[in-house]
Structures are given as structure tokens and as C-alpha cells.
Scaffold this motif. Structure first.
Motif, PDB file in Angstrom:
ATOM      1  N   GLY A  79       0.819  -1.209   0.000  1.00  0.00           N
ATOM      2  CA  GLY A  79       0.000   0.000   0.000  1.00  0.00           C
ATOM      3  C   GLY A  79       0.852   1.258   0.000  1.00  0.00           C
ATOM      4  O   GLY A  79       2.082   1.206  -0.113  1.00  0.00           O
ATOM      5  N   SER A  80       0.182   2.398   0.166  1.00  0.00           N
ATOM      6  CA  SER A  80       0.890   3.682   0.167  1.00  0.00           C
ATOM      7  C   SER A  80       1.054   4.261   1.572  1.00  0.00           C
ATOM      8  O   SER A  80       1.652   5.308   1.738  1.00  0.00           O
ATOM      9  CB  SER A  80       0.141   4.691  -0.712  1.00  0.00           C
ATOM     10  N   LEU A  81       0.510   3.578   2.586  1.00  0.00           N
ATOM     11  CA  LEU A  81       0.601   4.043   3.970  1.00  0.00           C
ATOM     12  C   LEU A  81       1.448   3.089   4.798  1.00  0.00           C
ATOM     13  O   LEU A  81       1.464   1.875   4.553  1.00  0.00           O
ATOM     14  CB  LEU A  81      -0.799   4.127   4.595  1.00  0.00           C
ATOM     15  N   ASN A  82       2.140   3.634   5.805  1.00  0.00           N
ATOM     16  CA  ASN A  82       2.871   2.794   6.746  1.00  0.00           C
ATOM     17  C   ASN A  82       1.885   2.024   7.620  1.00  0.00           C
ATOM     18  O   ASN A  82       0.802   2.513   7.933  1.00  0.00           O
ATOM     19  CB  ASN A  82       3.785   3.642   7.628  1.00  0.00           C
ATOM     20  N   VAL A  83       2.283   0.839   8.027  1.00  0.00           N
ATOM     21  CA  VAL A  83       1.460  -0.024   8.876  1.00  0.00           C
ATOM     22  C   VAL A  83       2.079  -0.062  10.258  1.00  0.00           C
ATOM     23  O   VAL A  83       3.270  -0.349  10.405  1.00  0.00           O
ATOM     24  CB  VAL A  83       1.387  -1.447   8.280  1.00  0.00           C
ATOM     25  N   SER A  84       1.280   0.246  11.288  1.00  0.00           N
ATOM     26  CA  SER A  84       1.824   0.224  12.648  1.00  0.00           C
ATOM     27  C   SER A  84       1.624  -1.124  13.323  1.00  0.00           C
ATOM     28  O   SER A  84       2.445  -1.548  14.120  1.00  0.00           O
ATOM     29  CB  SER A  84       1.178   1.308  13.501  1.00  0.00           C
ATOM     30  N   ARG A  85       0.503  -1.785  13.003  1.00  0.00           N
ATOM     31  CA  ARG A  85       0.218  -3.087  13.619  1.00  0.00           C
ATOM     32  C   ARG A  85      -0.346  -4.030  12.573  1.00  0.00           C
ATOM     33  O   ARG A  85      -1.048  -3.611  11.656  1.00  0.00           O
ATOM     34  CB  ARG A  85      -0.813  -2.955  14.746  1.00  0.00           C
ATOM     35  N   VAL A  86      -0.039  -5.298  12.728  1.00  0.00           N
ATOM     36  CA  VAL A  86      -0.669  -6.344  11.932  1.00  0.00           C
ATOM     37  C   VAL A  86      -1.225  -7.351  12.928  1.00  0.00           C
ATOM     38  O   VAL A  86      -0.475  -8.038  13.619  1.00  0.00           O
ATOM     39  CB  VAL A  86       0.317  -7.021  10.960  1.00  0.00           C
ATOM     40  N   LEU A  87      -2.556  -7.388  13.008  1.00  0.00           N
ATOM     41  CA  LEU A  87      -3.215  -8.278  13.954  1.00  0.00           C
ATOM     42  C   LEU A  87      -3.487  -9.620  13.296  1.00  0.00           C
ATOM     43  O   LEU A  87      -3.993  -9.687  12.178  1.00  0.00           O
ATOM     44  CB  LEU A  87      -4.524  -7.657  14.442  1.00  0.00           C
ATOM     45  N   LEU A  88      -3.149 -10.675  13.990  1.00  0.00           N
ATOM     46  CA  LEU A  88      -3.322 -12.033  13.494  1.00  0.00           C
ATOM     47  C   LEU A  88      -4.556 -12.658  14.123  1.00  0.00           C
ATOM     48  O   LEU A  88      -4.662 -12.742  15.345  1.00  0.00           O
ATOM     49  CB  LEU A  88      -2.082 -12.877  13.823  1.00  0.00           C
ATOM     50  N   THR A  89      -5.482 -13.079  13.279  1.00  0.00           N
ATOM     51  CA  THR A  89      -6.632 -13.852  13.739  1.00  0.00           C
ATOM     52  C   THR A  89      -6.417 -15.291  13.278  1.00  0.00           C
ATOM     53  O   THR A  89      -6.178 -15.536  12.098  1.00  0.00           O
ATOM     54  CB  THR A  89      -7.952 -13.307  13.153  1.00  0.00           C
ATOM     55  N   SER A  90      -6.468 -16.213  14.212  1.00  0.00           N
ATOM     56  CA  SER A  90      -6.203 -17.615  13.919  1.00  0.00           C
ATOM     57  C   SER A  90      -7.466 -18.433  14.158  1.00  0.00           C
ATOM     58  O   SER A  90      -8.089 -18.338  15.215  1.00  0.00           O
ATOM     59  CB  SER A  90      -5.078 -18.120  14.837  1.00  0.00           C
ATOM     60  N   GLU A  91      -7.844 -19.204  13.154  1.00  0.00           N
ATOM     61  CA  GLU A  91      -8.994 -20.103  13.274  1.00  0.00           C
ATOM     62  C   GLU A  91      -8.617 -21.455  12.699  1.00  0.00           C
ATOM     63  O   GLU A  91      -7.812 -21.530  11.760  1.00  0.00           O
ATOM     64  CB  GLU A  91     -10.204 -19.540  12.516  1.00  0.00           C
ATOM     65  N   TYR A  92      -9.178 -22.502  13.249  1.00  0.00           N
ATOM     66  CA  TYR A  92      -8.907 -23.831  12.701  1.00  0.00           C
ATOM     67  C   TYR A  92     -10.114 -24.742  12.892  1.00  0.00           C
ATOM     68  O   TYR A  92     -10.962 -24.518  13.756  1.00  0.00           O
ATOM     69  CB  TYR A  92      -7.659 -24.454  13.334  1.00  0.00           C
ATOM     70  N   THR A  93     -10.171 -25.759  12.049  1.00  0.00           N
ATOM     71  CA  THR A  93     -11.161 -26.828  12.189  1.00  0.00           C
ATOM     72  C   THR A  93     -10.399 -28.136  12.186  1.00  0.00           C
ATOM     73  O   THR A  93      -9.383 -28.285  11.502  1.00  0.00           O
ATOM     74  CB  THR A  93     -12.184 -26.811  11.031  1.00  0.00           C
ATOM     75  N   LEU A 181      -6.028 -31.042  10.699  1.00  0.00           N
ATOM     76  CA  LEU A 181      -6.374 -29.710  11.174  1.00  0.00           C
ATOM     77  C   LEU A 181      -6.193 -28.740  10.006  1.00  0.00           C
ATOM     78  O   LEU A 181      -5.136 -28.710   9.378  1.00  0.00           O
ATOM     79  CB  LEU A 181      -5.470 -29.334  12.347  1.00  0.00           C
ATOM     80  N   GLN A 182      -7.227 -27.974   9.713  1.00  0.00           N
ATOM     81  CA  GLN A 182      -7.168 -26.936   8.678  1.00  0.00           C
ATOM     82  C   GLN A 182      -7.023 -25.587   9.376  1.00  0.00           C
ATOM     83  O   GLN A 182      -7.882 -25.212  10.175  1.00  0.00           O
ATOM     84  CB  GLN A 182      -8.436 -26.949   7.821  1.00  0.00           C
ATOM     85  N   LEU A 183      -5.943 -24.883   9.069  1.00  0.00           N
ATOM     86  CA  LEU A 183      -5.609 -23.639   9.752  1.00  0.00           C
ATOM     87  C   LEU A 183      -5.833 -22.450   8.819  1.00  0.00           C
ATOM     88  O   LEU A 183      -5.434 -22.481   7.658  1.00  0.00           O
ATOM     89  CB  LEU A 183      -4.144 -23.666  10.193  1.00  0.00           C
ATOM     90  N   GLU A 184      -6.466 -21.402   9.341  1.00  0.00           N
ATOM     91  CA  GLU A 184      -6.650 -20.164   8.586  1.00  0.00           C
ATOM     92  C   GLU A 184      -6.139 -19.000   9.415  1.00  0.00           C
ATOM     93  O   GLU A 184      -6.626 -18.753  10.514  1.00  0.00           O
ATOM     94  CB  GLU A 184      -8.129 -19.950   8.243  1.00  0.00           C
ATOM     95  N   TRP A 185      -5.156 -18.289   8.878  1.00  0.00           N
ATOM     96  CA  TRP A 185      -4.639 -17.095   9.518  1.00  0.00           C
ATOM     97  C   TRP A 185      -5.047 -15.873   8.695  1.00  0.00           C
ATOM     98  O   TRP A 185      -4.819 -15.822   7.487  1.00  0.00           O
ATOM     99  CB  TRP A 185      -3.117 -17.148   9.629  1.00  0.00           C
ATOM    100  N   THR A 186      -5.622 -14.884   9.368  1.00  0.00           N
ATOM    101  CA  THR A 186      -5.997 -13.623   8.740  1.00  0.00           C
ATOM    102  C   THR A 186      -5.123 -12.528   9.330  1.00  0.00           C
ATOM    103  O   THR A 186      -5.073 -12.362  10.552  1.00  0.00           O
ATOM    104  CB  THR A 186      -7.487 -13.309   8.981  1.00  0.00           C
ATOM    105  N   PHE A 187      -4.445 -11.794   8.460  1.00  0.00           N
ATOM    106  CA  PHE A 187      -3.563 -10.705   8.878  1.00  0.00           C
ATOM    107  C   PHE A 187      -4.269  -9.384   8.587  1.00  0.00           C
ATOM    108  O   PHE A 187      -4.597  -9.097   7.442  1.00  0.00           O
ATOM    109  CB  PHE A 187      -2.232 -10.767   8.129  1.00  0.00           C
ATOM    110  N   GLU A 188      -4.483  -8.570   9.616  1.00  0.00           N
ATOM    111  CA  GLU A 188      -5.174  -7.288   9.475  1.00  0.00           C
ATOM    112  C   GLU A 188      -4.200  -6.142   9.724  1.00  0.00           C
ATOM    113  O   GLU A 188      -3.692  -5.980  10.831  1.00  0.00           O
ATOM    114  CB  GLU A 188      -6.341  -7.186  10.459  1.00  0.00           C
ATOM    115  N   ALA A 189      -3.954  -5.341   8.688  1.00  0.00           N
ATOM    116  CA  ALA A 189      -3.054  -4.196   8.815  1.00  0.00           C
ATOM    117  C   ALA A 189      -3.801  -3.020   9.419  1.00  0.00           C
ATOM    118  O   ALA A 189      -4.956  -2.771   9.095  1.00  0.00           O
ATOM    119  CB  ALA A 189      -2.504  -3.807   7.453  1.00  0.00           C
ATOM    120  N   GLN A 190      -3.127  -2.285  10.294  1.00  0.00           N
ATOM    121  CA  GLN A 190      -3.690  -1.063  10.858  1.00  0.00           C
ATOM    122  C   GLN A 190      -2.721   0.084  10.619  1.00  0.00           C
ATOM    123  O   GLN A 190      -1.498  -0.095  10.709  1.00  0.00           O
ATOM    124  CB  GLN A 190      -3.973  -1.230  12.353  1.00  0.00           C
ATOM    125  N   GLN A 191      -3.264   1.237  10.317  1.00  0.00           N
ATOM    126  CA  GLN A 191      -2.459   2.402   9.966  1.00  0.00           C
ATOM    127  C   GLN A 191      -1.683   2.953  11.152  1.00  0.00           C
ATOM    128  O   GLN A 191      -1.983   2.648  12.301  1.00  0.00           O
ATOM    129  CB  GLN A 191      -3.374   3.499   9.431  1.00  0.00           C
TER     130      GLN A 191
END
Length: 197
Positions: A79-93, A181-191
Motif C-alpha cells: 500500500g501507500s501508507l505505513n502499517v503500525s500493527r498487523v493483527l493475526l486472527t487464527s482459526e482452525y477446524t 487440522l485446517q488452519l486459517e490465519w488472517t492478517f489485518e493491517a492497521q495504519q
């Protein structure tokens, strides 16, 4: 209504109209200038590139208690903006697990900083704990960079490393034979914080 009243009303209306027109016209100097401005918002855009052929961080089969798997992945700020945090959401089945056992409770996860040929674990948890952790405990950049304000600058990337371990608890773990185990990681960038421009 009589003709006199109609005629008087018409004359009064005309006089009022003329006074408004006459009173509204006067001469003065004038100058105008138009200034055009714009606002354009930046973009937050990150992506994660794993080393597996399908871009996954990890795909592994036929594991047993005691096995460890270390994987590298790249976190890119496109992107064009700096990222201060990347939050990880972890889910699995999980599938194929006997009884009430939780496969995620037996998979340890270590996020590893591997700079200057020195290796250190910056965050350690299990898949189960990671899937239920509070938002303050899911900042991937905070783990690796110590929470720097402009952690991942626009147009840059970070090489990250994670180690998974199927923990051998020295007890009967037959509930996991043939399980998956099926793992899904979602990475959320925050400005980063807003600034004076």
C-alpha cells in the motif's frame, strides 16, 4: 371588489415591485478568485507470501508427536501508507479426532526473530490459545519489532519465521491418529497514527 379597489391594489403592487428592483441595484467594486483543493486517501494493502507451492505458510502431512516444522513467510506492505500493527486472527477446524480432544491444544507455535544470525523466540503459544487470544496479544509486528510506530513502511516487506511443533506430551495421544487440522490465519493491517500535514 370594485374597480377602484382593484386599480389601487394593482398600482400598489407595481410600486412595491419597482421599489424592490430599484432598491436592489447599486454599483460596487468586486473581485473573485476560485481555488481548487483536493483530498486523496492513502491505501493499506498487505499480503502474505508463504514458501509452499500454493503460497501457504505451511502444508504438512503424516506428522507425529515430537515433530517440528519451521517455515518462513514474507509480510509485504504494497500500500501507500505505513502499517503500525498487523493483527493475526487464527482459526482452525479439526476432523477425525476421537473424543473431545483438541488438536490445536497440541500444536505449539513459536514466532522466531532470526536477525544477525541470532535466533530468539519473540512469541510462543498454542494454536488453541492463539485462536482465543485478546487483540492486544495478536500484534505480529509488535512481537517482531517491539511495537515501533511505523513498523512496516509502505513498499517494504519483512521476512518472518514461525515454528510449529506437534507436542509430545509423553501420554497417550492416539486420539489424533489419522486426524487433520485446517488452519486459517488472517492478517489485518492497521495504519499509523494521524499526523499534521
Amino acid at each position: 371588489m370594485s374597480i377602484k379597489k382593484k386599480l389601487g391594489l394593482g398600482i400598489a403592487s407595481a410600486a412595491l415591485g419597482m421599489s424592490l428592483v430599484g432598491g436592489g441595484t447599486f454599483a460596487y467594486f468586486n473581485d473573485t478568485e476560485v481555488n481548487n483543493s483536493s483530498f486523496a486517501a492513502g491505501t493499506l494493502d498487505i499480503n502474505v507470501k508463504g514458501n509452499d507451492t500454493d503460497n501457504a505458510i505451511i502444508n504438512v502431512s503424516n506428522i507425529k508427536p515430537g515433530d517440528t516444522m519451521t517455515r518462513n513467510f514474507k509480510l509485504n506492505n504494497t500500500g501507500s501508507l505505513n502499517v503500525s500493527r498487523v493483527l493475526l486472527t487464527s482459526e482452525y477446524t479439526q476432523t477425525g479426532v476421537d473424543g473431545n480432544a483438541d488438536f490445536g491444544d497440541h500444536i505449539k507455535v513459536q514466532f522466531i526473530d532470526n536477525k544477525d544470525k541470532k535466533t530468539r523466540v519473540v512469541h510462543e503459544t498454542t494454536l488453541k490459545a492463539l485462536s482465543t487470544s485478546n487483540v492486544t496479544d495478536r500484534d505480529v509486528l509488535g512481537w517482531f519489532l517491539g511495537g515501533e510506530e511505523d513498523g512496516l513502511r509502505a513498499g517494504t516487506s519483512d521476512d518472518l519465521q514461525v515454528k510449529f511443533e506437534f507436542v509430545d506430551n509423553k501420554q497417550d495421544q492416539n486420539a489424533f491418529q489419522g486426524a487433520s487440522l485446517q488452519l486459517e490465519w488472517t492478517f489485518e493491517a492497521q495504519q499509523t497514527r494521524g499526523e499534521s500535514r
